[in-house]
Write a protein that holds these residues in place. Structure first.
Motif, PDB file in Angstrom:
ATOM      1  N   SER A   1      46.175  42.489  39.833  1.00 27.66           N
ATOM      2  CA  SER A   1      46.174  42.741  38.377  1.00 27.66           C
ATOM      3  C   SER A   1      45.581  44.329  37.525  1.00 27.66           C
ATOM      4  N   ASN A   2      46.016  44.910  38.789  1.00 31.66           N
ATOM      5  CA  ASN A   2      44.885  46.417  38.540  1.00 31.66           C
ATOM      6  C   ASN A   2      46.445  46.987  38.671  1.00 31.66           C
ATOM      7  N   TYR A   3      47.526  46.602  38.846  1.00 32.62           N
ATOM      8  CA  TYR A   3      48.672  47.123  38.603  1.00 32.62           C
ATOM      9  C   TYR A   3      48.285  49.172  39.763  1.00 32.62           C
ATOM     10  N   ALA A   4      47.769  47.913  40.785  1.00 30.90           N
ATOM     11  CA  ALA A   4      47.560  48.825  42.139  1.00 30.90           C
ATOM     12  C   ALA A   4      48.579  48.991  43.005  1.00 30.90           C
ATOM     13  N   GLY A   5      50.036  48.082  43.139  1.00 32.92           N
ATOM     14  CA  GLY A   5      50.408  48.152  44.645  1.00 32.92           C
ATOM     15  C   GLY A   5      51.569  48.945  44.989  1.00 32.92           C
TER      16      GLY A   5
ATOM     17  N   HIS B   1      34.859  47.708  39.913  1.00 33.62           N
ATOM     18  CA  HIS B   1      34.199  47.127  38.738  1.00 33.62           C
ATOM     19  C   HIS B   1      34.327  45.786  38.099  1.00 33.62           C
ATOM     20  N   LEU B   2      33.692  45.154  38.077  1.00 34.61           N
ATOM     21  CA  LEU B   2      34.021  43.506  38.170  1.00 34.61           C
ATOM     22  C   LEU B   2      33.666  42.479  36.412  1.00 34.61           C
ATOM     23  N   THR B   3      32.662  43.928  35.998  1.00 33.57           N
ATOM     24  CA  THR B   3      32.024  43.544  34.413  1.00 33.57           C
ATOM     25  C   THR B   3      33.505  44.320  33.333  1.00 33.57           C
ATOM     26  N   GLN B   4      34.542  44.845  34.024  1.00 31.86           N
ATOM     27  CA  GLN B   4      35.264  45.374  32.623  1.00 31.86           C
ATOM     28  C   GLN B   4      35.214  45.082  31.443  1.00 31.86           C
ATOM     29  N   SER B   5      35.671  45.598  30.399  1.00 31.79           N
ATOM     30  CA  SER B   5      35.170  45.420  29.051  1.00 31.79           C
ATOM     31  C   SER B   5      36.719  44.771  28.342  1.00 31.79           C
ATOM     32  N   VAL B   6      35.981  43.817  28.128  1.00 28.42           N
ATOM     33  CA  VAL B   6      37.398  42.973  27.417  1.00 28.42           C
ATOM     34  C   VAL B   6      37.307  43.049  26.219  1.00 28.42           C
ATOM     35  N   GLY B   7      39.028  43.488  25.763  1.00 31.67           N
ATOM     36  CA  GLY B   7      39.121  43.558  24.587  1.00 31.67           C
ATOM     37  C   GLY B   7      40.644  44.378  24.553  1.00 31.67           C
TER      38      GLY B   7
ATOM     39  N   LYS C   1      44.253  39.291  26.516  1.00 35.84           N
ATOM     40  CA  LYS C   1      45.001  40.024  27.534  1.00 35.84           C
ATOM     41  C   LYS C   1      45.449  40.690  28.647  1.00 35.84           C
ATOM     42  N   LEU C   2      45.597  39.937  29.597  1.00 40.57           N
ATOM     43  CA  LEU C   2      45.455  39.554  31.065  1.00 40.57           C
ATOM     44  C   LEU C   2      44.646  40.257  31.864  1.00 40.57           C
ATOM     45  N   TRP C   3      42.834  40.699  31.423  1.00 44.11           N
ATOM     46  CA  TRP C   3      42.328  41.009  31.935  1.00 44.11           C
ATOM     47  C   TRP C   3      42.355  40.031  33.068  1.00 44.11           C
ATOM     48  N   PRO C   4      41.801  41.467  33.952  1.00 46.27           N
ATOM     49  CA  PRO C   4      41.747  40.925  35.782  1.00 46.27           C
ATOM     50  C   PRO C   4      41.413  39.618  36.466  1.00 46.27           C
ATOM     51  N   GLN C   5      40.221  40.340  35.498  1.00 45.10           N
ATOM     52  CA  GLN C   5      39.070  39.340  35.892  1.00 45.10           C
ATOM     53  C   GLN C   5      40.151  37.723  35.747  1.00 45.10           C
ATOM     54  N   VAL C   6      40.375  37.285  34.753  1.00 44.47           N
ATOM     55  CA  VAL C   6      41.233  36.265  35.056  1.00 44.47           C
ATOM     56  C   VAL C   6      42.050  36.049  35.322  1.00 44.47           C
ATOM     57  N   VAL C   7      43.190  37.109  35.534  1.00 48.93           N
ATOM     58  CA  VAL C   7      44.270  37.171  36.274  1.00 48.93           C
ATOM     59  C   VAL C   7      44.673  36.171  37.925  1.00 48.93           C
ATOM     60  N   THR C   8      42.580  37.686  38.788  1.00 50.92           N
ATOM     61  CA  THR C   8      43.112  36.766  39.644  1.00 50.92           C
ATOM     62  C   THR C   8      42.302  35.089  40.016  1.00 50.92           C
TER      63      THR C   8
ATOM     64  N   ASN D   1      44.064  45.898  25.510  1.00 52.68           N
ATOM     65  CA  ASN D   1      45.486  45.252  26.503  1.00 52.68           C
ATOM     66  C   ASN D   1      46.038  45.757  28.335  1.00 52.68           C
ATOM     67  N   TYR D   2      45.809  44.639  28.933  1.00 55.39           N
ATOM     68  CA  TYR D   2      45.904  44.876  30.366  1.00 55.39           C
ATOM     69  C   TYR D   2      46.593  45.456  30.887  1.00 55.39           C
ATOM     70  N   LEU D   3      47.601  44.733  29.901  1.00 56.10           N
ATOM     71  CA  LEU D   3      49.272  45.514  30.886  1.00 56.10           C
ATOM     72  C   LEU D   3      49.498  46.457  31.202  1.00 56.10           C
ATOM     73  N   HIS D   4      49.615  46.648  32.656  1.00 57.73           N
ATOM     74  CA  HIS D   4      50.589  48.314  33.197  1.00 57.73           C
ATOM     75  C   HIS D   4      48.664  48.327  33.323  1.00 57.73           C
ATOM     76  N   GLY D   5      48.137  47.971  33.547  1.00 60.83           N
ATOM     77  CA  GLY D   5      46.477  48.828  34.056  1.00 60.83           C
ATOM     78  C   GLY D   5      45.699  49.504  33.272  1.00 60.83           C
ATOM     79  N   GLN D   6      44.381  49.548  32.886  1.00 60.78           N
ATOM     80  CA  GLN D   6      43.790  50.690  32.806  1.00 60.78           C
ATOM     81  C   GLN D   6      43.070  51.622  33.198  1.00 60.78           C
ATOM     82  N   LEU D   7      43.147  51.145  34.834  1.00 61.30           N
ATOM     83  CA  LEU D   7      42.124  52.126  35.621  1.00 61.30           C
ATOM     84  C   LEU D   7      43.119  53.936  36.094  1.00 61.30           C
ATOM     85  N   HIS D   8      42.143  54.445  36.710  1.00 65.13           N
ATOM     86  CA  HIS D   8      43.039  55.903  36.507  1.00 65.13           C
ATOM     87  C   HIS D   8      43.035  56.128  37.745  1.00 65.13           C
TER      88      HIS D   8
END
Length: 354
Positions: A204-208, A232-238, A134-141, A240-247
């Motif tokens: 991948s983290n929608y920080a553009g 934080h390169l060990t973000q949890s898998v599970g 689900k678009l995990w940022p590590q894999v997308v990068t 949906n990272y569409l549109h990102g999860q970070l604050h």
């Protein structure tokens, strides 16, 4: 020496490897377009789309995955990306099969061909993980970096084949030595790879557009940032990272990190150009590096100021691709021009004795 039928085969390989470079660029841009229009999860499964090899109608999609309603446009964008990526994989297999009869030739780049095959297989796996995780940022990068690696291997294979076609191999299998990269070259390459990874992390983290304005960020030279969460390169898998999860503060840290990386890369490229500008064979590629970097910097600034329009974001990715190609060609020119006269004379004596 390569002659007759082998030379014709080599010419075919030359054409295919060059086509591979261009095709990989197209696949990368299609992948970026897929991401920019939020179509990365247009098909919730892999390798099919709602269990089919073509996008189904809405009723069949609903029956297959009721929790993921079909958006036909996004589904087709994602499937087109998969089709062209699969075609690229077939091209790699064709190159390896066509080149296999030449693998015993001393200067034939068989190792590069096998490396290309291995990387394209890994890249296919990352394509699957992009969807299933689900678009995990590590894999997308890593998927972006993998695409660039495929492009570089196609280019390196083409350059090696061209050298082989020109008969640079002497009788007896002696290959003239080539210059190694200096620490300054290594630093520039490392900063370029790091900046590419940072660009993938931004996307991948929608920080553009986490920073408004330039050169300041949100009206400040050093705004509030959360570096530990942003990187934080060990973000949890599970999730949906569409549109990102970070604050917001974490995304700001990513954007500022990308800007600082661009500054460091620019200084390294400038130092590289100043150090080697007097070498005529390197000057065109060093000039291309600086020019491409300048354009890429301008595109990055414009993306921030104009709020990341689709066409400009695509151009920014194309600029990154051009920068990688220019660096690869500069490295090739450096290595090829590096045979010292004494080494050449020694190699020539060995060839004569053979």
């Amino acid at each position: 020496m390569i002659e007759g039928a082998q030379r014709r085969r080599l010419r075919q390989l030359l054409a295919l490897s060059l086509a591979g470079v261009l095709f990989t660029v197209a696949v990368i841009l299609v992948g970026v377009f897929t991401r920019l229009v939020d179509a990365g999860l247009g098909c919730p499964d892999w390798p099919g789309c709602y269990g089919r090899l073509v996008v189904p109608d809405e009723s069949r999609a609903l029956a297959h995955t009721p929790e993921a309603p079909l958006e036909a446009f996004k589904a087709w964008v994602e499937m087109v990306h998969r089709y062209v990526a699969s075609a690229l994989g077939l091209l790699v297999i064709a190159l390896v099969a066509l080149g296999a009869p030449l693998r015993r030739h001393a200067d034939y780049p068989w190792g590069v061909s096998l490396a290309l095959l291995a990387v394209i297989l890994v890249q296919g796996a990352f394509g699957a993980f992009t969807v299933t995780l689900k678009l995990w940022p590590q894999v997308v990068t890593l998927h972006l970096l993998g695409g660039l690696a495929v492009m570089l291997l196609f280019l390196w294979l083409h350059l090696r084949l061209r050298r082989c076609d020109r008969g640079r191999l002497a009788p007896g299998g002696v290959v003239a030595p080539r210059r190694r990269l200096t620490p300054l070259w290594g630093l520039a390459v490392a900063l370029l790879v790091g900046q590419l990874a940072l660009g993938g992390w931004v996307s991948s983290n929608y920080a553009g557009i986490a920073c408004q304005g330039f050169p300041t960020c949100n009206g400040q030279w050093w705004p509030a940032m959360d570096w530990s969460e942003g990187f934080h390169l060990t973000q949890s898998v599970g999730p949906n990272y569409l549109h990102g999860q970070l604050h917001a503060d974490a995304r700001t840290a990513i954007q500022v990190g990308h800007r600082l990386g661009a500054l460091a890369l620019g200084l390294a490229l400038l130092a590289l150009a100043l150090r080697h500008w007097q070498q005529a064979s390197l000057r065109p590629w060093l000039g291309a590096l600086l020019a491409t970097y300048a354009v890429q910097l301008g595109l990055g600034i414009a993306n921030v100021l104009l709020w990341l329009p689709l066409w400009l974001a695509l151009l920014h990715t194309a600029g990154a691709v051009a920068l990688v190609l220019a660096m690869a060609m500069a490295i090739w020119a450096w290595r090829e021009a590096g045979t010292a006269p004494a080494q050449q004379r020694r190699a020539q004596k060995e060839w004569i004795h053979v």
